[in-house]
Design an enzyme around this catalytic site. Structure first.
Site: not given
Length: 781
Positions: A3, A6, A70, A73, A472, A675, A679
């Site tokens: 809108c 915004c 190098c 560069c 864990d 895993d 976690d």
């Protein structure tokens, strides 16, 4: 944006950026027009839009660059890219000769290529997962070096013969004839690249070589033309020719060594088969891998590489996954198991249902991760880049001061010019630009070969300082599924009877505890009687008729509901529960009364390598912490078995990240290993997140390091690789700097001639790359 409000919010946020004069947002096209000072970059504008609560559409671009020599560069290309409107970030890697660019979607590849061309280099988009490739050459790449050596050797020979007391000198005009093709044909690359750098308002290695050798050649030509008719003057053609030949030799050796640093990635690329045997309408045909679709049935013969990720629907075999997971032994696979493309099928014929092809396969994702990590820039490299940006101008200043100093002090402008040439030649910053990226390429490559995927260079660098690893428990240090730990019969009841009746009740159950019972019965080859009228007791257990009697298996709650006491089994049940086991009771109805037959204890078994993993971390001087939502008894049992003293048990999933944050606040550098989905916040909160590939995709996306097999010993391996890589980077940078810190003063004071300076400069680059290659010998301890 949805809108007008915004639009106003975004415009207001943009206009608040210092240097922005005006900002206009078009709601229909969702595009922004900004009028701002040149100092305002795309990153600032993007941050302003995000601050207003909106996202900016961006894309990542990879470009292959030709002509960089190098660290100067690298700096120049990055600056050129960052000046392009809409470019948010640019990182250039000298070793891989690639640029990784983040930009808004309106920035085209052509615009980026043009910006690099303006800086003096050629670039082309990288359209596929592939290693940097050199254009095909009509002649061997060693030929210019050999030709230069052939022309230079006669020029250097008189100097070498003097060591043996032989006084011999080539005619000056012969020296000119030999040195000219070396200077202007073999050395043309330095003039071209040096001129492009000069035109772009900066300097690089090529400019230093071009200026230094041109000064030596020009001085020799001047002396020959002026004094050639009045005796042989002292000429320096051998210096200019030897410097160019030695630099070319160094570049050739450097290129050969750099190819070895990409050996791991090359090996991964070679795992991808070009064709697959596809079954369609019961007809087997060989198709290019690009034509295979998800859901296709693919047949894999013994000895073939698996062309796709898939699920086995027919057949069984052993599969060698060594180059993908680092697992040294082939793994048994049968119907229902998932397999990874690139693995080698051993003895059986397999039929797979394709689950992923092309860029979505595990192998393709591994290659992308390794490639991105090798292309990324470590934080320490950014310091080197800042030094390199001012290095060439400083060296030019030192060379000018050397010339003026010698002229003023001795009046010998000829010797002053030669010493200035030596300063220019030895100070080339090639080694500075190569020390970090070559070590990262070698380190991430050897890590991938051992089943450790490092997502970015920052994770690799931070991991070297980790002093605390938080584990864990479930699925990380333990197997992650319940196992039948112990079976006890009541007085007068055999354990085999308890097992057989329990299996009869649970034969068709999908409950994890039921699977554990069935596995044990199969392993012990016990007979399982038939069960009828099976009935589930929600939250309590199961019931059925076996051998004409009603048999029930259930929890402590069910035991209490039936009014039964554990009796002689009570003490054993309490001990097992204290060790974190879950208890199930077996009950039989006899003559209208319930009789306790025995108990089954289920636990999550500790992984076979978990103790070894913890011991290795302790040997590296790293503390370990066990972080789990399980009961304290279960956590204490695992911690005691593994030697982990600090235990955080009964931690809610949402509080795991808080525990990691608290450890970091105490001054520790923390790696979190997990895993599961729960976690992920803790992995993100840690300095380094380490995920098991056997776990969830969410955990792997969050972590900076992924272990390709569920072996906790890889945690110590990943941290050890990080330490070795970081030590290699520091050693490489030390040698890169020491060559210049020692060599420049020696050259300025006349103690190092240009030929020796050229040799030292070439040796510096080769030694830095060779230093990085020592990582390829790393082995897990």
């Amino acid at each position: 944006m949805t809108c007008a409000s915004c639009v106003m919010r975004v415009e207001k946020s943009l206009k608040a950026v210092e240097g922005v004069q005006d900002a206009t947002v078009n709601l229909a096209t969702e595009k922004v027009s900004v009028t701002a000072a040149p100092s305002v970059g795309a990153a600032q504008l993007t941050a302003a839009v995000q601050k207003a609560g909106y996202d900016v559409e961006t894309r990542d671009v990879a470009l292959q660059i030709e002509g960089m020599t190098c660290a100067s560069c690298v700096s120049r290309v990055e600056k050129a890219l960052l000046k392009v409107p809409g470019v948010l970030s640019a990182s250039v890697n000298l070793a891989t000769e690639r640029a990784n660019i983040g930009a808004v979607t309106s920035v085209s590849d052509e615009t980026l290529v043009a910006a690099i061309a303006k800086a003096g280099y050629n670039a082309s988009p990288v359209t596929d997962i592939s290693l940097p490739t050199q254009p095909a050459r009509a002649t061997p790449d060693w030929l210019p070096v050999a030709f230069g050596a052939g022309l230079t050797l006669p020029l250097v020979a008189p100097m070498l013969l003097q060591l043996f007391g032989i006084d011999w000198m080539l005619d000056g005009w012969v020296q000119l004839a030999l040195a000219t093709p070396v200077q202007f044909w073999l050395g043309a690359r330095f003039y071209r690249a040096g001129w492009k750098a000069l035109r772009a308002g900066s300097g690089n290695m090529d400019l230093l070589v071009a200026l230094g050798t041109s000064a030596a050649f020009g001085l020799s030509a001047y002396l020959l033309l002026r004094h050639g008719q009045h005796g042989m003057p002292h000429l320096y053609f051998e210096a200019s020719a030897a410097v160019i030949t030695l630099v070319l030799l160094g570049k050739w050796l450097e290129a050969r060594a750099k190819r070895h640093t990409t050996a791991a990635l090359q090996a991964l690329n070679e795992l991808r088969p070009a064709v697959a045997r596809v079954l369609r309408a019961d007809v087997e045909s060989e198709l290019p891998i690009g034509l295979v679709r998800v859901g296709d049935l693919v047949r894999v013969r013994p000895g073939d590489r698996l062309p796709v990720d898939g699920e086995i629907v027919e057949g069984s075999s052993h599969v060698d996954e060594a180059l993908i997971t680092g697992e040294s032994l082939p793994v048994a696979k049968s119907v229902g198991d998932h397999v990874t493309g690139g693995s080698v099928n051993a003895e059986g014929v397999l039929t797979l249902r394709t689950l992923a092809v092309g860029a979505e396969t595990t192998l393709a994702r591994i290659i992308r991760l390794v490639e991105n990590a090798q292309a990324a820039k470590a934080p320490i490299q950014r310091v080197v880049d800042r030094v390199s940006a001012v290095f060439v101008p400083v060296v030019l200043g030192i060379a000018l001061l050397t010339l003026l100093g010698w002229v003023l002090a001795t009046g010998n402008w000829e010797q002053g010019l030669i010493n200035a040439v030596a300063v220019l030649v030895i100070a080339c910053p090639c080694a500075l630009g190569l020390a970090t990226p070559t070590a990262i390429m070698a380190g991430t490559g050897v890590a991938a070969q051992h089943g450790v995927l490092i997502k970015d260079a920052q994770s690799l660098e931070v991991a070297h300082s980790v002093d605390t690893v938080v584990f864990d428990k479930t699925g990380t240090l333990t197997v992650g599924r319940p196992t039948l730990v112990e079976v006890r019969g009541a007085p007068g009841v055999e354990e085999t009877e308890v097992l057989s009746l329990s299996a009869a009740l649970q034969r068709h159950s999908e409950h994890p505890l039921a699977h554990a019972v069935i596995e044990r019965v199969r392993a012990d080859r016990l007979p399982v009687p038939e069960a009828r009228d099976t009935q589930a007791l929600p939250g309590r257990g199961m019931q059925a008729t076996v051998r004409g009697q009603r048999v029930t298996i259930g929890s402590n709650r069910l035991l209490g509901e039936l009014g039964l006491e554990p009796g002689a089994l009570g003490e054993q049940a309490r001990r097992l529960e204290g060790e974190g086991c879950s208890i199930s009771w077996l009950i039989r109805e006899t003559d209208g009364a319930n009789v306790l037959l025995g108990l089954l204890a289920f636990g999550d078994m500790i992984k076979a390598t978990a103790k070894q993993a913890v011991d290795r971390l302790h040997a590296l001087g790293i503390d370990t912490v066990l972080l789990t939502g399980d009961t304290r008894g279960s956590a204490q049992a695992v911690g005691q078995a593994l030697g982990i003293r600090q235990i955080e048990a009964e931690v809610l999933p949402g509080d795991k990240a808080d525990t990691v944050t608290r450890l970091r606040a105490s001054g520790r550098t923390v790696a979190m290993v997990g895993d599961g989905i729960n976690d992920a916040p803790a992995l993100a909160a840690a300095d380094v997140g380490i995920a098991m590939a056997t776990g969830t995709d969410v955990a792997m996306e969050t972590a900076g390091i992924t272990l390709m097999r569920g072996d906790p010993t890889l945690v110590a391996a990943s941290l050890d690789i990080s330490r070795r890589t970081y030590a290699t980077i520091k050693r490489g940078l030390f040698w890169a700097f020491i060559y210049n810190l020692v060599g420049i003063p020696l050259a300025a004071f006349g103690w190092l001639n240009p030929m020796m300076a050229g040799a030292a400069m070439a040796l510096s680059s080769v030694s830095v790359v060779a230093n990085a290659l020592t990582l390829r010998r790393w082995q897990a301890r």
